[in-house]
Each structure stands twice: as structure tokens, then as C-alpha cells.
Scaffold this motif. Structure first.
Motif, PDB file in Angstrom:
ATOM      1  N   THR A 180       0.835  -1.199   0.000  1.00  0.00           N
ATOM      2  CA  THR A 180       0.000   0.000   0.000  1.00  0.00           C
ATOM      3  C   THR A 180       0.873   1.252   0.000  1.00  0.00           C
ATOM      4  OG1 THR A 180      -1.731  -1.155   1.245  1.00  0.00           O
ATOM      5  CG2 THR A 180      -1.818   1.253   1.204  1.00  0.00           C
ATOM      6  N   VAL A 181       0.579   2.160  -0.901  1.00  0.00           N
ATOM      7  CA  VAL A 181       1.301   3.433  -0.947  1.00  0.00           C
ATOM      8  C   VAL A 181       0.697   4.374   0.096  1.00  0.00           C
ATOM      9  CG1 VAL A 181       1.857   5.463  -2.343  1.00  0.00           C
ATOM     10  CG2 VAL A 181       1.917   3.182  -3.370  1.00  0.00           C
ATOM     11  N   ARG A 182       1.558   4.944   0.916  1.00  0.00           N
ATOM     12  CA  ARG A 182       1.130   5.877   1.953  1.00  0.00           C
ATOM     13  C   ARG A 182       1.676   7.271   1.641  1.00  0.00           C
ATOM     14  NH1 ARG A 182      -2.565   2.648   4.624  1.00  0.00           N
ATOM     15  NH2 ARG A 182      -1.593   0.702   5.318  1.00  0.00           N
ATOM     16  N   TRP A 183       1.042   8.264   2.251  1.00  0.00           N
ATOM     17  CA  TRP A 183       1.547   9.625   2.125  1.00  0.00           C
ATOM     18  C   TRP A 183       1.080  10.426   3.330  1.00  0.00           C
ATOM     19  CZ3 TRP A 183      -1.474  14.025   2.088  1.00  0.00           C
ATOM     20  CH2 TRP A 183      -2.848  13.839   1.894  1.00  0.00           C
ATOM     21  N   ARG A 184       1.815  11.505   3.613  1.00  0.00           N
ATOM     22  CA  ARG A 184       1.364  12.432   4.643  1.00  0.00           C
ATOM     23  C   ARG A 184       1.976  13.799   4.386  1.00  0.00           C
ATOM     24  NH1 ARG A 184       4.389  14.052   8.977  1.00  0.00           N
ATOM     25  NH2 ARG A 184       6.394  13.045   9.387  1.00  0.00           N
ATOM     26  N   LYS A 185       1.294  14.805   4.881  1.00  0.00           N
ATOM     27  CA  LYS A 185       1.808  16.167   4.750  1.00  0.00           C
ATOM     28  C   LYS A 185       2.944  16.373   5.747  1.00  0.00           C
ATOM     29  CE  LYS A 185      -0.777  19.596   6.254  1.00  0.00           C
ATOM     30  NZ  LYS A 185      -1.853  20.621   6.317  1.00  0.00           N
ATOM     31  N   ILE A 186       4.020  17.019   5.286  1.00  0.00           N
ATOM     32  CA  ILE A 186       5.128  17.350   6.171  1.00  0.00           C
ATOM     33  C   ILE A 186       5.488  18.819   5.974  1.00  0.00           C
ATOM     34  CG2 ILE A 186       6.064  15.006   6.246  1.00  0.00           C
ATOM     35  CD1 ILE A 186       8.126  15.821   4.178  1.00  0.00           C
ATOM     36  N   GLY A 187       6.210  19.359   6.931  1.00  0.00           N
ATOM     37  CA  GLY A 187       6.635  20.741   6.831  1.00  0.00           C
ATOM     38  C   GLY A 187       7.696  20.932   5.765  1.00  0.00           C
ATOM     39  N   GLY A 188       7.862  22.167   5.344  1.00  0.00           N
ATOM     40  CA  GLY A 188       8.842  22.454   4.310  1.00  0.00           C
ATOM     41  C   GLY A 188      10.253  22.117   4.724  1.00  0.00           C
ATOM     42  N   ASP A 189      10.612  22.383   5.996  1.00  0.00           N
ATOM     43  CA  ASP A 189      11.961  22.052   6.446  1.00  0.00           C
ATOM     44  C   ASP A 189      12.137  20.543   6.565  1.00  0.00           C
ATOM     45  OD1 ASP A 189      10.215  21.906   8.583  1.00  0.00           O
ATOM     46  OD2 ASP A 189      11.663  22.654  10.057  1.00  0.00           O
ATOM     47  N   GLU A 190      11.075  19.827   6.961  1.00  0.00           N
ATOM     48  CA  GLU A 190      11.151  18.364   6.995  1.00  0.00           C
ATOM     49  C   GLU A 190      11.380  17.810   5.590  1.00  0.00           C
ATOM     50  OE1 GLU A 190       8.428  16.628  10.523  1.00  0.00           O
ATOM     51  OE2 GLU A 190       7.306  17.660   8.945  1.00  0.00           O
ATOM     52  N   ALA A 191      10.717  18.408   4.610  1.00  0.00           N
ATOM     53  CA  ALA A 191      10.899  17.975   3.223  1.00  0.00           C
ATOM     54  C   ALA A 191      12.351  18.172   2.791  1.00  0.00           C
ATOM     55  CB  ALA A 191       9.960  18.750   2.305  1.00  0.00           C
ATOM     56  N   GLN A 192      12.952  19.274   3.200  1.00  0.00           N
ATOM     57  CA  GLN A 192      14.349  19.513   2.860  1.00  0.00           C
ATOM     58  C   GLN A 192      15.258  18.477   3.504  1.00  0.00           C
ATOM     59  OE1 GLN A 192      15.842  23.729   2.570  1.00  0.00           O
ATOM     60  NE2 GLN A 192      13.944  24.173   3.672  1.00  0.00           N
ATOM     61  N   VAL A 193      14.941  18.106   4.733  1.00  0.00           N
ATOM     62  CA  VAL A 193      15.742  17.091   5.432  1.00  0.00           C
ATOM     63  C   VAL A 193      15.665  15.751   4.697  1.00  0.00           C
ATOM     64  CG1 VAL A 193      15.951  15.719   7.541  1.00  0.00           C
ATOM     65  CG2 VAL A 193      15.561  18.187   7.691  1.00  0.00           C
ATOM     66  N   VAL A 194      14.455  15.312   4.366  1.00  0.00           N
ATOM     67  CA  VAL A 194      14.287  14.029   3.669  1.00  0.00           C
ATOM     68  C   VAL A 194      14.976  14.066   2.310  1.00  0.00           C
ATOM     69  CG1 VAL A 194      12.632  12.403   2.692  1.00  0.00           C
ATOM     70  CG2 VAL A 194      12.133  13.518   4.868  1.00  0.00           C
ATOM     71  N   ALA A 195      14.829  15.171   1.588  1.00  0.00           N
ATOM     72  CA  ALA A 195      15.466  15.291   0.276  1.00  0.00           C
ATOM     73  C   ALA A 195      16.980  15.222   0.406  1.00  0.00           C
ATOM     74  CB  ALA A 195      15.045  16.598  -0.394  1.00  0.00           C
ATOM     75  N   ALA A 196      17.534  15.872   1.425  1.00  0.00           N
ATOM     76  CA  ALA A 196      18.988  15.848   1.629  1.00  0.00           C
ATOM     77  C   ALA A 196      19.466  14.448   1.999  1.00  0.00           C
ATOM     78  CB  ALA A 196      19.373  16.849   2.719  1.00  0.00           C
ATOM     79  N   LEU A 197      18.716  13.772   2.858  1.00  0.00           N
ATOM     80  CA  LEU A 197      19.086  12.395   3.214  1.00  0.00           C
ATOM     81  C   LEU A 197      19.036  11.496   1.984  1.00  0.00           C
ATOM     82  CD1 LEU A 197      17.164  11.965   6.599  1.00  0.00           C
ATOM     83  CD2 LEU A 197      19.643  12.158   6.302  1.00  0.00           C
ATOM     84  N   SER A 198      18.008  11.681   1.152  1.00  0.00           N
ATOM     85  CA  SER A 198      17.875  10.871  -0.065  1.00  0.00           C
ATOM     86  C   SER A 198      19.021  11.114  -1.031  1.00  0.00           C
ATOM     87  CB  SER A 198      16.539  11.181  -0.756  1.00  0.00           C
ATOM     88  OG  SER A 198      15.440  10.838   0.062  1.00  0.00           O
ATOM     89  N   ASP A 199      19.570  12.326  -1.007  1.00  0.00           N
ATOM     90  CA  ASP A 199      20.681  12.672  -1.901  1.00  0.00           C
ATOM     91  C   ASP A 199      22.024  12.234  -1.351  1.00  0.00           C
ATOM     92  OD1 ASP A 199      18.984  13.780  -3.748  1.00  0.00           O
ATOM     93  OD2 ASP A 199      19.220  15.840  -3.029  1.00  0.00           O
TER      94      ASP A 199
END
Length: 249
Positions: A191-210
Motif C-alpha cells: 500500500t502506498v502511503r503519504w502524509r503532509k510534512i513541513g517544508g523544512d522536513e521535506a528539505q531534510v528528507v530530500a537531503a538524506l535521499s541525496d
């Protein structure tokens, strides 16, 4: 004489370009290539319709088919797997003149694409959170996290993409004046899940992914990022903890 590879290349080009004719085409077979080309396009349009469900809901099936047809004509397929098609559709929508009065549509399409990507992403083995706790302060700062292949982040600077998606999943009506939002997407078993996150949280996840170090990624957060890390581990979204080769153990 053309090689077999050249023949296939020319035939593939003819499927994307109405003016291109593969070698060996005759008056008797010219009409057949058009039928084949049309079938390929219809298959791609059908796959895109299945993948971009929230966009289809927003604009309607007929509008989306016209949009998807314009996309497949302008964008040759780069994979034989139809599940890979559509990576360029969000950007295409943003510059698609007929969709100019729906400026949020491309950002919603970004969420749809991440959901499509998450569903077909490779599996992996999650790492327990205790593995992170076992690192000392110095090793923690320099280490990086390898997130699950299904993890993705969509960010919109202006539009409430999380509210729009939620609205079409039975939530309250979205207000376009709510401002920009970010969405974290992942897969939980099938099952694909999703949730809203803050803009700074999005930056953190994007940086970790990179591949950024934990210290570098967490420095992008304005608040306490520990809850975000806890959630990544709780959902089984961390699949490895990697330390620099010269790290001291």
C-alpha cells in the motif's frame, strides 16, 4: 544495408514521429505503421491514466486523455516498461498552455508520480532504530542514511498539494489560498502511503535521499528534527546507515 539495430531504431522513431518512415516501408505497409503507432500511443495514455489518478479526478477523463496524448506525441518513451512512463509529465503539464488556468496541476502530478514510483519500487530490509542510537555523537554526525527506494518528497512553493490530494480522497475542500505544502510518499508492504510534512522536513528528507550526512541534513530543519527521524525508522524507511570510509570505529 541497414543493421538490425538501425532498423529497430528507425522503427522506434517512426512510432513517435508521424513523419518518420522506417526502412523497407512500402505503399502496402504504410497504413499498418499508423495503426501500430496509434496502438502504442493508446497503451501509453491508458498507463498514464492509471498512474495519475488525482490529476484525472481534477480535470476529468476526457481532458486528461487529450493532455496525455499531447504528452506521448511530444515525449518518446525511454523504457519498454509502461510503469516507467510519466516521469516527465509534471514538468510537461507546467508548460502545457491549455492547463495554464490550473497552475497547481503540475505539482499535484508530482505527487501522483511519486505514488506510482513508490508502488513499483524495489523492496528492502529496514534497519532498526537502535542501530542509529548505537552511534556515538561524532559517528552520528558524519553518517548518512539510505532510505527505502519507495521514499519520495513532493514540494510546492505555492499550492496546498496535500490538501488537494486529501480532498480527492474524501477530505474537506482544499483552499488554494492555504499556501505551499510538501508531501512525503512511501510504500507500506503493498500500500502506498503519504502524509503532509513541513517544508523544512521535506528539505531534510530530500537531503538524506541525496546522500547528505545526517548532520548536514538535520541542519536544514528549523525545529526539532528528531521526531522526523523517529518516524522514518518507525515506518521502516531507513534501509542502511552508511559511515565514511575513514570513520573511526
Amino acid at each position: 544495408m541497414s543493421s538490425y539495430h538501425d532498423t529497430l531504431e528507425r522503427f522506434a522513431a517512426a512510432l513517435a514521429d508521424d513523419t518518420c518512415e522506417p526502412a523497407g516501408l512500402t505503399a502496402a505497409t504504410r497504413a499498418n505503421i499508423g495503426v501500430y503507432r496509434n496502438n502504442v500511443r493508446l497503451n501509453r495514455i491508458a498507463a498514464l491514466t492509471d498512474a495519475f489518478t488525482h490529476v484525472v479526478t481534477l480535470v476529468g477523463a476526457e481532458y486528461f486523455r487529450a493532455l496525455a496524448r499531447a504528452y506521448v506525441i511530444a515525449t518518446p518513451a525511454t523504457s519498454a516498461n509502461l510503469h516507467d512512463d510519466g516521469a516527465g509529465l509534471p514538468a510537461f503539464i507546467r508548460r502545457f498552455a491549455p492547463a495554464a488556468d490550473l497552475p497547481y496541476l503540475g505539482d499535484v502530478a508530482e505527487v501522483d508520480w511519486l505514488m506510482q514510483r513508490a508502488y513499483f519500487a524495489d523492496d528492502g530490509t529496514p534497519v532498526a532504530g537502535v542501530a542509529l542510537a548505537a552511534l556515538g555523537a561524532e559517528r552520528f554526525a558524519s553518517a548518512s542514511l539510505r532510505l527505502a527506494p519507495s521514499v519520495g518528497v513532493a514540494r510546492s512553493a505555492k499550492w496546498p498539494i496535500a490538501d488537494i490530494v486529501a480532498m480527492h480522497e474524501g477530505g474537506p475542500a482544499a483552499s488554494l489560498d492555504a499556501g505551499g505544502q510538501a508531501v512525503l510518499v512511501w510504500r507500506d508492504t503493498f500500500t502506498v502511503r503519504w502524509r503532509k510534512i513541513g517544508g523544512d522536513e521535506a528539505q531534510v528528507v530530500a537531503a538524506l535521499s541525496d546522500g547528505s550526512s545526517i548532520e548536514t541534513a538535520l541542519s536544514l530543519a528549523t525545529g526539532d528534527p528528531s521526531s522526523l527521524l523517529a518516524q522514518l525508522f518507525a515506518h521502516g524507511l531507513v534501509h542502511d546507515i552508511e559511515e565514511p570510509e575513514n570513520a573511526n570505529h
